[in-house]
Enzyme design. Sequence first.
Site, PDB file in Angstrom:
ATOM      1  N   ARG A 191      -5.363   0.494   8.671  1.00  0.00           N
ATOM      2  CA  ARG A 191      -3.945   0.100   8.587  1.00  0.00           C
ATOM      3  C   ARG A 191      -3.216   0.571   9.845  1.00  0.00           C
ATOM      4  NH1 ARG A 191      -3.672   2.447   2.466  1.00  0.00           N
ATOM      5  NH2 ARG A 191      -4.646   0.679   1.422  1.00  0.00           N
TER       6      ARG A 191
ATOM      7  N   THR B 143      -8.652  -3.334  -0.210  1.00  0.00           N
ATOM      8  CA  THR B 143      -9.307  -4.612  -0.486  1.00  0.00           C
ATOM      9  C   THR B 143     -10.268  -5.009   0.627  1.00  0.00           C
ATOM     10  OG1 THR B 143      -7.446  -5.339  -1.816  1.00  0.00           O
ATOM     11  CG2 THR B 143      -8.836  -7.080  -0.929  1.00  0.00           C
TER      12      THR B 143
ATOM     13  N   ALA C  42      -4.357  -7.911  -3.579  1.00  0.00           N
ATOM     14  CA  ALA C  42      -3.872  -6.558  -3.878  1.00  0.00           C
ATOM     15  C   ALA C  42      -5.036  -5.583  -4.016  1.00  0.00           C
ATOM     16  CB  ALA C  42      -3.076  -6.572  -5.182  1.00  0.00           C
ATOM     17  N   GLY C  43      -4.795  -4.342  -3.633  1.00  0.00           N
ATOM     18  CA  GLY C  43      -5.755  -3.266  -3.865  1.00  0.00           C
ATOM     19  C   GLY C  43      -4.961  -2.059  -4.321  1.00  0.00           C
ATOM     20  N   HIS C  44      -5.054  -1.734  -5.594  1.00  0.00           N
ATOM     21  CA  HIS C  44      -4.214  -0.690  -6.189  1.00  0.00           C
ATOM     22  C   HIS C  44      -5.084   0.460  -6.670  1.00  0.00           C
ATOM     23  CE1 HIS C  44      -0.794  -3.793  -7.106  1.00  0.00           C
ATOM     24  NE2 HIS C  44      -1.030  -3.642  -5.829  1.00  0.00           N
TER      25      HIS C  44
ATOM     26  N   ASP D 200       0.805  -1.222   0.000  1.00  0.00           N
ATOM     27  CA  ASP D 200       0.000   0.000   0.000  1.00  0.00           C
ATOM     28  C   ASP D 200       0.839   1.274   0.000  1.00  0.00           C
ATOM     29  OD1 ASP D 200      -2.247  -1.652   0.128  1.00  0.00           O
ATOM     30  OD2 ASP D 200      -2.204  -1.675   2.319  1.00  0.00           O
TER      31      ASP D 200
ATOM     32  N   LYS E  73       1.825   2.243  -5.002  1.00  0.00           N
ATOM     33  CA  LYS E  73       2.428   1.698  -6.230  1.00  0.00           C
ATOM     34  C   LYS E  73       1.604   2.059  -7.467  1.00  0.00           C
ATOM     35  CE  LYS E  73       2.187  -2.436  -4.369  1.00  0.00           C
ATOM     36  NZ  LYS E  73       1.915  -2.147  -2.962  1.00  0.00           N
TER      37      LYS E  73
ATOM     38  N   GLN F  66       1.777  -6.092  -3.224  1.00  0.00           N
ATOM     39  CA  GLN F  66       2.283  -6.218  -1.847  1.00  0.00           C
ATOM     40  C   GLN F  66       3.612  -5.451  -1.696  1.00  0.00           C
ATOM     41  OE1 GLN F  66       1.032  -9.533  -3.333  1.00  0.00           O
ATOM     42  NE2 GLN F  66      -0.836  -8.560  -2.672  1.00  0.00           N
TER      43      GLN F  66
ATOM     44  N   LYS G 228      -0.401   4.511  -8.118  1.00  0.00           N
ATOM     45  CA  LYS G 228      -0.299   5.903  -8.582  1.00  0.00           C
ATOM     46  C   LYS G 228       0.944   6.049  -9.468  1.00  0.00           C
ATOM     47  CE  LYS G 228       0.840  10.560  -7.794  1.00  0.00           C
ATOM     48  NZ  LYS G 228       0.603  11.860  -7.240  1.00  0.00           N
TER      49      LYS G 228
HETATM   50  P1  GDP Z   1      -0.842   0.370  -3.564  1.00  0.00           P
HETATM   51  O1  GDP Z   1      -1.455  -0.912  -3.093  1.00  0.00           O
HETATM   52  O2  GDP Z   1       0.612   0.444  -3.275  1.00  0.00           O
HETATM   53  O3  GDP Z   1      -1.134   0.665  -5.006  1.00  0.00           O
HETATM   54  O4  GDP Z   1      -1.515   1.526  -2.696  1.00  0.00           O
HETATM   55  P2  GDP Z   1      -3.073   1.665  -2.285  1.00  0.00           P
HETATM   56  O5  GDP Z   1      -3.866   2.080  -3.461  1.00  0.00           O
HETATM   57  O6  GDP Z   1      -3.531   0.448  -1.551  1.00  0.00           O
HETATM   58  O7  GDP Z   1      -2.996   2.787  -1.177  1.00  0.00           O
HETATM   59  C1  GDP Z   1      -2.461   4.051  -1.448  1.00  0.00           C
HETATM   60  C2  GDP Z   1      -3.558   5.106  -1.176  1.00  0.00           C
HETATM   61  O8  GDP Z   1      -2.949   6.374  -1.079  1.00  0.00           O
HETATM   62  C3  GDP Z   1      -4.571   5.214  -2.288  1.00  0.00           C
HETATM   63  O9  GDP Z   1      -5.799   5.604  -1.737  1.00  0.00           O
HETATM   64  C4  GDP Z   1      -3.989   6.335  -3.170  1.00  0.00           C
HETATM   65  O10 GDP Z   1      -5.005   7.012  -3.922  1.00  0.00           O
HETATM   66  C5  GDP Z   1      -3.404   7.237  -2.128  1.00  0.00           C
HETATM   67  N1  GDP Z   1      -2.223   8.005  -2.538  1.00  0.00           N
HETATM   68  C6  GDP Z   1      -1.214   7.655  -3.396  1.00  0.00           C
HETATM   69  N2  GDP Z   1      -0.245   8.599  -3.395  1.00  0.00           N
HETATM   70  C7  GDP Z   1      -0.646   9.556  -2.514  1.00  0.00           C
HETATM   71  C8  GDP Z   1      -0.062  10.766  -2.039  1.00  0.00           C
HETATM   72  O11 GDP Z   1       1.037  11.161  -2.412  1.00  0.00           O
HETATM   73  N3  GDP Z   1      -0.763  11.476  -1.106  1.00  0.00           N
HETATM   74  C9  GDP Z   1      -1.975  11.061  -0.629  1.00  0.00           C
HETATM   75  N4  GDP Z   1      -2.580  11.817   0.275  1.00  0.00           N
HETATM   76  N5  GDP Z   1      -2.558   9.930  -1.056  1.00  0.00           N
HETATM   77  C10 GDP Z   1      -1.894   9.175  -1.967  1.00  0.00           C
HETATM   78  P1  IMO Z   2      -1.062  -4.214  -2.155  1.00  0.00           P
HETATM   79  O1  IMO Z   2      -0.652  -4.808  -3.474  1.00  0.00           O
HETATM   80  C1  IMO Z   2      -0.934  -4.593   2.180  1.00  0.00           C
HETATM   81  C2  IMO Z   2      -1.100  -8.636   3.843  1.00  0.00           C
HETATM   82  C3  IMO Z   2      -2.339  -9.066   4.605  1.00  0.00           C
HETATM   83  C4  IMO Z   2      -1.751 -10.050   5.588  1.00  0.00           C
HETATM   84  C5  IMO Z   2      -0.653 -10.731   4.759  1.00  0.00           C
HETATM   85  C6  IMO Z   2      -1.097 -12.045   4.130  1.00  0.00           C
HETATM   86  O2  IMO Z   2      -2.340  -3.464  -2.214  1.00  0.00           O
HETATM   87  O3  IMO Z   2       0.063  -3.441  -1.549  1.00  0.00           O
HETATM   88  P2  IMO Z   2      -2.719 -12.771   2.165  1.00  0.00           P
HETATM   89  O4  IMO Z   2      -4.117 -12.338   1.812  1.00  0.00           O
HETATM   90  O5  IMO Z   2      -1.732 -12.526   1.091  1.00  0.00           O
HETATM   91  O6  IMO Z   2      -2.682 -14.162   2.694  1.00  0.00           O
HETATM   92  O7  IMO Z   2      -2.312 -11.851   3.426  1.00  0.00           O
HETATM   93  O8  IMO Z   2      -0.308  -9.810   3.724  1.00  0.00           O
HETATM   94  N1  IMO Z   2      -1.351  -8.133   2.465  1.00  0.00           N
HETATM   95  C7  IMO Z   2      -1.250  -6.854   2.115  1.00  0.00           C
HETATM   96  N2  IMO Z   2      -0.989  -5.758   2.857  1.00  0.00           N
HETATM   97  N3  IMO Z   2      -1.100  -4.473   0.858  1.00  0.00           N
HETATM   98  C8  IMO Z   2      -1.354  -5.567   0.095  1.00  0.00           C
HETATM   99  O9  IMO Z   2      -1.390  -5.508  -1.248  1.00  0.00           O
HETATM  100  C9  IMO Z   2      -1.472  -6.827   0.720  1.00  0.00           C
HETATM  101  N4  IMO Z   2      -1.719  -8.085   0.283  1.00  0.00           N
HETATM  102  C10 IMO Z   2      -1.634  -8.883   1.363  1.00  0.00           C
HETATM  103  O10 IMO Z   2      -2.954  -7.977   5.236  1.00  0.00           O
HETATM  104  O11 IMO Z   2      -1.109  -9.366   6.614  1.00  0.00           O
HETATM  105 MG    MG Z   3      -2.958  -1.577  -1.765  1.00  0.00          MG
END
Ligand code: GDP
Ligand code: IMO
Ligand code: MG
Length: 433
Positions: free
Chosen positions: A305, A300, A39-41, A13, A16, A224, A18
Amino acid sequence: MGATVIIGGQWGDEGKAKVVDFLMGDHDVVVRFQGGANAGHTVVSELGKFAFHQIPSGLLYPRVTGILGNGMVIDPFAFLQEFKDLSARGVDMAERLFVSSAAHVVTPVHKLMDNVLETDRKGASIGSTGKGIGPAYADKHMRGGIRMGVFLREKDELFEIIERSIEWNNRIFAAYNAPTLSAETIASDFVGIKDAMEPFIVDTQEMVHRLSADGRRILLEGAQGTLLDIDHGTYPFVTSSSCSVGGAVSGTGLWPRGIRRIIGIFKSYITRVGNGPMPTEIGGRDGDALRERGGEYGTTTGRPRRCGWFDMVAGRYSVLLNGYDEIALTKLDVLSGFSTVKICTGYRSGGGEIASFPQNTDALARCEPIYEEMPGWEERISHARSVEELPVAARRFVERLEKGLGVPITFVSTGPAREETILRSDTFSTVRK
Ligand code: GDP
Ligand code: IMO
Ligand code: MG
C-alpha cells in the site's frame, strides 16, 4: 432501533473489520451493502486471523445473522469458497447467512473484462483488484446484469440466462481483440453450483425491515472508503460503488431515518492501493517505516500500500459527506518511534493555498501538502487500555485530529486484536456477548 453504519473514511483498509467485530458485541445482524470480492476485511480474534471478502465480518459471533445486501456484486464461486474455508475453521454459518436475490452476479467474463480494460488504459490504469467489480456494476447500470435470484430458476433457464450473458460480453471482447470465453462451460459451471447457492437466496430488503421491526440491532458494514466512492471519490481512480453513507440506504432498502449512528473509520495516517493522486504520500525511510510497521500490504491482492501522513483536508471532506456521529481512529500504535508526526492541514496549489478537497482529480494531483508537525513518541502503546496510559504526545495527536475533524473520536485502536482498544466514551459497550 436504528441501524449503525461503518464507513471507511479514507481510501479503504482503515481497519473497518476490527471495529465491526468489536461492535458485534452489541449488534445482532451485520449487512454488507456495496462492493464485492475487492474488499479484504481482517479480524483478529481468539480463533485466529480471518480475512473476509464477501461474507460480512462479524460472523465470528455464533448468534449473529449475516446478509449480503442488494447493493453488492457477488462472485458466487468465490462466495462458496469463502463459506467453505470459514466453515473448515469452525465458523458455522448454517441458516444464519443470507444473500440478496437483487444483488448482481459477477461472472468470469467480468473479471476478464476488468483486466482487458486495465490493459487498454495503458499508463492511466486504475489499479483495480481484478475482481470484476467495475464491469459487473456497468452491466447492472446498463440493465444487462444478472441478479442472484437467477439461482432460484430452473436449471435449464439458469443455463440459458448465463449463456446469453456470456455471449453478449464475448461480442465486446471481440471488439477489443481479446480472447472470448466458452459460454457453454461457464453456464454449466453455474448450473453446477445452483443447489449450493439456492438456500442462501432471499429477498433481503423485506428481511432487514422485519429484523429491524423485531428489535434486532443492525450493523451496516461498508467496504472500501469514501475517497473511492463512485460519485464522491477521486474519479476515475475509484471503485464502482457508493461506499459513503448513501450506499447504506440504496444497498439495503433501509430508510435514511432508520440509521441512528454513523461511525467513520480513519487510520492515524493514510494509505492507498492502486493508482490516483494522494497528496500526502511519502516515499523514503518514513514511507517504508509506515508500510513495514503497519503491515501495509493488501488483504486481497498482497500489493504494497502507498503510505502517507494523515490528510485532514481529505478527512474533513469525508466528514462533510458522511455526517459521522463518531470516529474510530485505528493503528495509532504504528506511529510509535517517529520523532515527529505530521498532519496535512491544507494544500498549496498554483502559488495559493486551498483548504478544501478539489473535486477535480487533476487539480488534486497538483496539490502539495501543508504540514503541521507535532512531537512524536517512542513508547509502544498496544498495552494501553485508557487514554491516561498513552504518552502525552500520542494523546495530543488524537486531540488534534478530533479538533480538526470536528467529530468526537470515541474509539482508538492500538493493535489488531479486540482488546487492543481504548474507548474514549461510553457509546461503545465493553460487554462482549
Ligand atoms: P479494512 O479493509 O478496513 O477492514 O482493513 P484491512 O483488514 O484491509 O487492513 C487493516 C489491517 O490492519 C489488518 O491487518 C488489521 O488486522 C490491522 N489492524 C487493525 N487495527 C489495527 C491497529 O490499531 N493497529 C495495528 N497495528 N493493526 C491494526
Ligand atoms: P476494503 O474494503 C483499498 C481500490 C483498488 C483500486 C480501486 C478500484 O478492504 O477497504 P476495483 O477492484 O474496485 O475495481 O478497484 O479501488 N480498492 C480498494 N482499496 N481497500 C479496498 O477494500 C479496496 N477495494 C478496491 O486498489 O485502486
Ligand atoms: Mg481491506
